[in-house]
Design a protein around this motif. Sequence first.
Motif, PDB file in Angstrom:
ATOM      1  N   LEU A 173       0.827  -1.206   0.000  1.00 33.57           N
ATOM      2  CA  LEU A 173       0.000   0.000   0.000  1.00 33.57           C
ATOM      3  C   LEU A 173       0.861   1.255   0.000  1.00 33.57           C
ATOM      4  O   LEU A 173       0.568   2.230  -0.708  1.00 33.57           O
ATOM      5  N   ASP A 174       1.932   1.236   0.777  1.00 36.15           N
ATOM      6  CA  ASP A 174       2.823   2.394   0.818  1.00 36.15           C
ATOM      7  C   ASP A 174       3.520   2.616  -0.524  1.00 36.15           C
ATOM      8  O   ASP A 174       3.681   3.756  -0.968  1.00 36.15           O
ATOM      9  N   LEU A 175       3.935   1.532  -1.176  1.00 35.68           N
ATOM     10  CA  LEU A 175       4.578   1.655  -2.481  1.00 35.68           C
ATOM     11  C   LEU A 175       3.638   2.312  -3.500  1.00 35.68           C
ATOM     12  O   LEU A 175       4.070   3.085  -4.353  1.00 35.68           O
ATOM     13  N   LEU A 176       2.353   2.017  -3.387  1.00 38.83           N
ATOM     14  CA  LEU A 176       1.365   2.583  -4.314  1.00 38.83           C
ATOM     15  C   LEU A 176       0.981   4.012  -3.949  1.00 38.83           C
ATOM     16  O   LEU A 176       0.222   4.657  -4.669  1.00 38.83           O
ATOM     17  N   GLY A 177       1.503   4.494  -2.825  1.00 38.58           N
ATOM     18  CA  GLY A 177       1.204   5.861  -2.413  1.00 38.58           C
ATOM     19  C   GLY A 177      -0.100   5.996  -1.662  1.00 38.58           C
ATOM     20  O   GLY A 177      -0.633   7.106  -1.543  1.00 38.58           O
ATOM     21  N   GLU A 256       3.199  -6.266  -8.848  1.00 36.02           N
ATOM     22  CA  GLU A 256       4.140  -5.536  -9.716  1.00 36.02           C
ATOM     23  C   GLU A 256       3.438  -5.008 -10.967  1.00 36.02           C
ATOM     24  O   GLU A 256       3.693  -3.874 -11.404  1.00 36.02           O
ATOM     25  N   GLU A 257       2.532  -5.795 -11.546  1.00 40.94           N
ATOM     26  CA  GLU A 257       1.780  -5.345 -12.713  1.00 40.94           C
ATOM     27  C   GLU A 257       0.916  -4.132 -12.366  1.00 40.94           C
ATOM     28  O   GLU A 257       0.820  -3.166 -13.135  1.00 40.94           O
ATOM     29  N   VAL A 258       0.270  -4.186 -11.209  1.00 38.73           N
ATOM     30  CA  VAL A 258      -0.563  -3.064 -10.765  1.00 38.73           C
ATOM     31  C   VAL A 258       0.300  -1.818 -10.549  1.00 38.73           C
ATOM     32  O   VAL A 258      -0.068  -0.699 -10.942  1.00 38.73           O
ATOM     33  N   TYR A 259       1.454  -2.015  -9.929  1.00 40.91           N
ATOM     34  CA  TYR A 259       2.367  -0.888  -9.670  1.00 40.91           C
ATOM     35  C   TYR A 259       2.759  -0.217 -10.985  1.00 40.91           C
ATOM     36  O   TYR A 259       2.790   1.019 -11.090  1.00 40.91           O
ATOM     37  N   ARG A 260       3.076  -1.018 -11.996  1.00 47.55           N
ATOM     38  CA  ARG A 260       3.454  -0.464 -13.300  1.00 47.55           C
ATOM     39  C   ARG A 260       2.306   0.351 -13.905  1.00 47.55           C
ATOM     40  O   ARG A 260       2.533   1.389 -14.534  1.00 47.55           O
ATOM     41  N   GLN A 261       1.070  -0.126 -13.711  1.00 40.99           N
ATOM     42  CA  GLN A 261      -0.083   0.602 -14.232  1.00 40.99           C
ATOM     43  C   GLN A 261      -0.253   1.949 -13.527  1.00 40.99           C
ATOM     44  O   GLN A 261      -0.581   2.956 -14.150  1.00 40.99           O
ATOM     45  N   LYS A 265       6.136   2.710 -14.287  1.00 37.91           N
ATOM     46  CA  LYS A 265       7.505   2.205 -14.269  1.00 37.91           C
ATOM     47  C   LYS A 265       7.575   0.989 -13.344  1.00 37.91           C
ATOM     48  O   LYS A 265       6.632   0.698 -12.592  1.00 37.91           O
ATOM     49  N   ALA A 266       8.692   0.298 -13.397  1.00 38.11           N
ATOM     50  CA  ALA A 266       8.870  -0.876 -12.536  1.00 38.11           C
ATOM     51  C   ALA A 266       9.225  -0.442 -11.113  1.00 38.11           C
ATOM     52  O   ALA A 266       9.892   0.577 -10.924  1.00 38.11           O
ATOM     53  N   PRO A 267       8.772  -1.184 -10.100  1.00 39.98           N
ATOM     54  CA  PRO A 267       9.149  -0.845  -8.719  1.00 39.98           C
ATOM     55  C   PRO A 267      10.633  -1.111  -8.477  1.00 39.98           C
ATOM     56  O   PRO A 267      11.230  -1.977  -9.113  1.00 39.98           O
ATOM     57  N   SER A 268      11.216  -0.366  -7.563  1.00 35.40           N
ATOM     58  CA  SER A 268      12.625  -0.547  -7.238  1.00 35.40           C
ATOM     59  C   SER A 268      12.895   0.028  -5.852  1.00 35.40           C
ATOM     60  O   SER A 268      12.017   0.634  -5.238  1.00 35.40           O
ATOM     61  N   GLY A 269      14.120  -0.167  -5.377  1.00 36.02           N
ATOM     62  CA  GLY A 269      14.508   0.382  -4.086  1.00 36.02           C
ATOM     63  C   GLY A 269      14.317  -0.579  -2.937  1.00 36.02           C
ATOM     64  O   GLY A 269      13.819  -1.695  -3.111  1.00 36.02           O
ATOM     65  N   PRO A 270      14.696  -0.164  -1.721  1.00 34.33           N
ATOM     66  CA  PRO A 270      14.630  -1.055  -0.559  1.00 34.33           C
ATOM     67  C   PRO A 270      13.222  -1.522  -0.220  1.00 34.33           C
ATOM     68  O   PRO A 270      13.038  -2.657   0.228  1.00 34.33           O
ATOM     69  N   ALA A 271      12.225  -0.681  -0.441  1.00 35.43           N
ATOM     70  CA  ALA A 271      10.844  -1.084  -0.136  1.00 35.43           C
ATOM     71  C   ALA A 271      10.410  -2.223  -1.056  1.00 35.43           C
ATOM     72  O   ALA A 271       9.748  -3.170  -0.627  1.00 35.43           O
ATOM     73  N   TRP A 272      10.771  -2.135  -2.327  1.00 37.62           N
ATOM     74  CA  TRP A 272      10.421  -3.192  -3.268  1.00 37.62           C
ATOM     75  C   TRP A 272      11.169  -4.486  -2.932  1.00 37.62           C
ATOM     76  O   TRP A 272      10.595  -5.569  -2.992  1.00 37.62           O
ATOM     77  N   GLU A 273      12.432  -4.392  -2.544  1.00 41.40           N
ATOM     78  CA  GLU A 273      13.187  -5.579  -2.149  1.00 41.40           C
ATOM     79  C   GLU A 273      12.562  -6.219  -0.914  1.00 41.40           C
ATOM     80  O   GLU A 273      12.494  -7.445  -0.801  1.00 41.40           O
ATOM     81  N   ALA A 274      12.088  -5.381   0.007  1.00 42.53           N
ATOM     82  CA  ALA A 274      11.433  -5.898   1.208  1.00 42.53           C
ATOM     83  C   ALA A 274      10.098  -6.534   0.852  1.00 42.53           C
ATOM     84  O   ALA A 274       9.701  -7.548   1.438  1.00 42.53           O
ATOM     85  N   TYR A 275       9.378  -5.936  -0.120  1.00 47.23           N
ATOM     86  CA  TYR A 275       8.107  -6.519  -0.558  1.00 47.23           C
ATOM     87  C   TYR A 275       8.343  -7.915  -1.125  1.00 47.23           C
ATOM     88  O   TYR A 275       7.601  -8.852  -0.826  1.00 47.23           O
ATOM     89  N   LYS A 276       9.361  -8.060  -1.947  1.00 46.21           N
ATOM     90  CA  LYS A 276       9.659  -9.370  -2.536  1.00 46.21           C
ATOM     91  C   LYS A 276      10.040 -10.389  -1.465  1.00 46.21           C
ATOM     92  O   LYS A 276       9.674 -11.563  -1.551  1.00 46.21           O
ATOM     93  N   LEU A 277      10.762  -9.936  -0.452  1.00 42.73           N
ATOM     94  CA  LEU A 277      11.153 -10.846   0.624  1.00 42.73           C
ATOM     95  C   LEU A 277       9.945 -11.340   1.410  1.00 42.73           C
ATOM     96  O   LEU A 277       9.791 -12.533   1.650  1.00 42.73           O
TER      97      LEU A 277
END
Length: 366
Positions: A173-177, A256-261, A265-277
Amino acid sequence: MILRRVSLLFVCGAVLGVLALGSAHAFTEGKRIQILSGYSPGGGHDTEGRLIARRIGKYLPGMPKKVVKINMPGASGLIHGAYVHHKAKKDGLTWSIMGTTHLSSSVLKEPKPNFDLTKMRAIYSTSGASAAIVRDFLKVKTGVELTKIDPTKIAVSGRSITGSSFLNDAIGLDLLGIKGYTFAVGYPGTAQMALAFLSGEVSYVGGTGLHHVLGSGGRYYSSIKEGVAVAIWQGGVLTPDGKVIRSPGTDIPTFEEVYRQVKGKAPSGPAWEAYKLTGPTLRTLNRTLMVPPGTPADRVAAIRAAFDKMYSDPVYVKEWEKIFGLKLDYIKGPDADKITKTLLQPSPGWDWLKNEYIPALLARKK
């Protein structure tokens, strides 16, 4: 004469060795096996445990008298984990289904677990993507639409504020703003979160298994069919080269598809790495059957062999896939052990969660 005696001794020794081996491998004969899980009835751990209890007997070297499924809810599975590590008998007759919360708490140390997963032997693991689900009264059908409504209407549920499922929800949710949503944690399991969701107490459930959406035995399956709930994205699964893709055979878009929409752009950074983990990576070992530390190696091998047979039986696989609504992704015990050790290694994503994100969430809770 001497040669005959030596031959006779050799034959007797070989027979005794075979009998001893057979006895060791038939340790389940006439015994009671218990399968433990750390959550209340009705979740994926409970469902798979009960399915195993009904079917595993025919694949074991000795027919058990009974196989029972026992729930030990409390502290997001940590009480159950400590019991298995320290108190459960090491005779191969106590099995435990561990999940993503056990893994994440082991690396985040928040709260600090009283068990060590690397000292337990894995019998098998099954993978499974997560799903984000919203109530109908939010009037959204997609993840993109979720970003356009009043965020104060979004109430998120979770077992624990430091549990992997809730962390995955919050990071997403935070990544999506999406700011200003509320959350309620402390639910002992999927069943209680589902009740809160269906009663309108919360409006968003994320981090729950995709099987609860697609499987006939899923907690949200009927609600989605009836239009009471909507699945807006899935966490996805991780490929060997680190890419996040849709769970095989599903058409629900990944986060990730929703984020791109939304962001273009593609997600990146520490928050995205934490999301994947906390999502796709941990869910490689979505549910893992383990035995207590010190369980004899020959018994571990015998149990593993039985599960390998059961999970390669087309009849069992068909039943599993009907219940969970997913393609079975079965990981053998030795491979699950290796993945566990890899997941628990330090990484920038784990460090960001421990040092920055979790402290900020805990401060927000106050």
